[in-house]
Enzyme design. Sequence first.
Site, PDB file in Angstrom:
ATOM      1  N   ARG A  48      71.848  25.038  86.122  1.00  0.00           N
ATOM      2  CA  ARG A  48      70.909  25.190  85.008  1.00  0.00           C
ATOM      3  C   ARG A  48      70.573  23.803  84.456  1.00  0.00           C
ATOM      4  O   ARG A  48      71.113  22.803  84.895  1.00  0.00           O
ATOM      5  CB  ARG A  48      71.527  26.098  83.927  1.00  0.00           C
ATOM      6  CG  ARG A  48      72.975  25.732  83.643  1.00  0.00           C
ATOM      7  CD  ARG A  48      73.423  25.937  82.284  1.00  0.00           C
ATOM      8  NE  ARG A  48      72.665  25.154  81.326  1.00  0.00           N
ATOM      9  CZ  ARG A  48      72.816  23.828  81.123  1.00  0.00           C
ATOM     10  NH1 ARG A  48      73.698  23.107  81.824  1.00  0.00           N
ATOM     11  NH2 ARG A  48      72.086  23.209  80.223  1.00  0.00           N
ATOM     12  N   GLY A  49      69.692  23.800  83.428  1.00  0.00           N
ATOM     13  CA  GLY A  49      69.221  22.523  82.872  1.00  0.00           C
ATOM     14  C   GLY A  49      67.955  22.135  83.627  1.00  0.00           C
ATOM     15  O   GLY A  49      67.955  22.139  84.869  1.00  0.00           O
ATOM     16  N   ALA A  50      66.902  21.787  82.884  1.00  0.00           N
ATOM     17  CA  ALA A  50      65.581  21.615  83.504  1.00  0.00           C
ATOM     18  C   ALA A  50      65.569  20.652  84.705  1.00  0.00           C
ATOM     19  O   ALA A  50      65.142  21.031  85.804  1.00  0.00           O
ATOM     20  CB  ALA A  50      64.575  21.205  82.445  1.00  0.00           C
ATOM     21  N   ARG A  91      62.682  30.705  87.010  1.00  0.00           N
ATOM     22  CA  ARG A  91      62.715  30.370  85.584  1.00  0.00           C
ATOM     23  C   ARG A  91      61.361  29.757  85.209  1.00  0.00           C
ATOM     24  O   ARG A  91      61.015  28.678  85.682  1.00  0.00           O
ATOM     25  CB  ARG A  91      63.868  29.404  85.274  1.00  0.00           C
ATOM     26  CG  ARG A  91      65.226  30.006  85.645  1.00  0.00           C
ATOM     27  CD  ARG A  91      66.368  29.354  84.915  1.00  0.00           C
ATOM     28  NE  ARG A  91      66.378  29.710  83.516  1.00  0.00           N
ATOM     29  CZ  ARG A  91      67.170  29.115  82.612  1.00  0.00           C
ATOM     30  NH1 ARG A  91      67.961  28.122  82.970  1.00  0.00           N
ATOM     31  NH2 ARG A  91      67.162  29.506  81.349  1.00  0.00           N
ATOM     32  N   GLN A 196      76.129  27.311  76.014  1.00  0.00           N
ATOM     33  CA  GLN A 196      76.081  26.056  76.783  1.00  0.00           C
ATOM     34  C   GLN A 196      76.677  24.895  75.988  1.00  0.00           C
ATOM     35  O   GLN A 196      77.211  23.952  76.562  1.00  0.00           O
ATOM     36  CB  GLN A 196      74.627  25.721  77.158  1.00  0.00           C
ATOM     37  CG  GLN A 196      74.030  26.611  78.222  1.00  0.00           C
ATOM     38  CD  GLN A 196      73.275  27.782  77.615  1.00  0.00           C
ATOM     39  OE1 GLN A 196      73.595  28.237  76.521  1.00  0.00           O
ATOM     40  NE2 GLN A 196      72.280  28.270  78.321  1.00  0.00           N
ATOM     41  N   ASP A 237      62.644  21.479  78.023  1.00  0.00           N
ATOM     42  CA  ASP A 237      62.293  22.163  79.273  1.00  0.00           C
ATOM     43  C   ASP A 237      60.831  21.974  79.635  1.00  0.00           C
ATOM     44  O   ASP A 237      60.460  22.067  80.795  1.00  0.00           O
ATOM     45  CB  ASP A 237      62.630  23.648  79.166  1.00  0.00           C
ATOM     46  CG  ASP A 237      64.132  23.833  79.300  1.00  0.00           C
ATOM     47  OD1 ASP A 237      64.841  23.567  78.318  1.00  0.00           O
ATOM     48  OD2 ASP A 237      64.577  24.184  80.411  1.00  0.00           O
ATOM     49  N   ASN A 247      62.409  24.021  74.207  1.00  0.00           N
ATOM     50  CA  ASN A 247      63.813  23.755  74.549  1.00  0.00           C
ATOM     51  C   ASN A 247      64.621  25.004  74.206  1.00  0.00           C
ATOM     52  O   ASN A 247      64.091  25.984  73.674  1.00  0.00           O
ATOM     53  CB  ASN A 247      64.315  22.516  73.796  1.00  0.00           C
ATOM     54  CG  ASN A 247      65.678  22.070  74.302  1.00  0.00           C
ATOM     55  OD1 ASN A 247      65.898  21.958  75.510  1.00  0.00           O
ATOM     56  ND2 ASN A 247      66.625  21.860  73.420  1.00  0.00           N
ATOM     57  N   LYS A 248      65.908  24.943  74.507  1.00  0.00           N
ATOM     58  CA  LYS A 248      66.799  26.081  74.292  1.00  0.00           C
ATOM     59  C   LYS A 248      66.584  26.737  72.931  1.00  0.00           C
ATOM     60  O   LYS A 248      66.449  26.035  71.927  1.00  0.00           O
ATOM     61  CB  LYS A 248      68.249  25.595  74.440  1.00  0.00           C
ATOM     62  CG  LYS A 248      69.316  26.623  74.182  1.00  0.00           C
ATOM     63  CD  LYS A 248      69.175  27.874  75.021  1.00  0.00           C
ATOM     64  CE  LYS A 248      69.117  27.635  76.516  1.00  0.00           C
ATOM     65  NZ  LYS A 248      68.617  28.815  77.278  1.00  0.00           N
TER      66      LYS A 248
END
Length: 352
Positions: A48-50, A91, A196, A237, A247-248
């Site tokens: 995960r993570g852009a 995603r 996270q 993101d 973002n998150k």
Amino acid sequence: MKPTIEPVAWNNGSLRLLDQTRLPQEEAYLDVDDYRDVATAIRKLRVRGAPLIGIAAAYGLVLAARAANAGSVDELLPLLRTAAEELAATRPTAVNLRWALEQVLAAAQGAATPQEAQERLLAAAQRLHREDAAASERIGRYGAGLLTPGSAVLTHCNTGSLAAGGIGTALGVIRTAWADGKLSRVYVTETRPLLQGSRLTMWELARDGIPATLIADGAAGLLMRRGQITAVIVGADRIAANGDVANKVGTYPLAVLARENGVRFYVAAPTSTIDLSTVSGEDIPIEERPAGEVTAFAGRSVAPDGVEVANPAFDVTPHRCVTAIVTENGVAAEPYLDSLARASRAGVAARG
Ligand code: MRU
């Protein structure tokens, strides 16, 4: 600065992924040689993570090419495009994913044989991986330059070595500022619903010996009001041309709190996260994730059966709440329409 974690590694023809859903209890690796398993790993947030999902997907295309057994490049390219679409659909919010797939696909065009296409794909994926690590280093440098000695920063989600090719984006800034002696402490929001912050960022910071305090997401306002936070620094993101930042989920409330309390709010991201074709945050697709991520906690139900749930994975922070955006090509500030275009153009020129 050398990252000590390798969450994505090309390993003799297969892809080794650190399964992040099992952290912090277990450091378990998956060896994957089917691109569909890469897609599943991305969808399930094992990786995960852009920036990191872009890197993993790029290697996924190499796996797709190896498995295709195509007789010619003309036969191979449509198969690769189908695989790329499948990987990209996992995603929708992080633009790095599509960007990385396009970069790698372009490298396969013009190959004379399927073998040469495979070699080009692998070289392109490895280059992308290396360049992202280099971008994190530069982001770290520029970002640390914005902080004054004794700073206490607050971060959200995970933007470290578990989310990018190298030391990370916002966490790369934190690491660099710590090494420079500028940081007194990091506050980390747990980042509901998938934690996270508590599971991954606290794990990374503990490994590095950086003093960190975990807080519930809802505690951020009190800390800012008490003057305990010098700056908020988060990743992204997707950044629209006008500077709006996806973002998150939970980032937007932090930005509003920061503005209300006179706390600087920084976003750190490589230029591959900037999407100049997205005019504003309104146009950014927001991923909606399964209800069970909210209604259950560590395998236990925490809501009555059958309740209605909304689970957007990201939110959008309007550019007016963003003090500056730190990229590998420098620090962008208002007017973002100009500064982000300049930063992006510099990135394209550098990649050649
Ligand atoms: O759902 P996740 O864990 O992939 O979300 C990650 C984030 O929102 C990060 O802040 C973002 O991708 C930047 S990572 C350098």
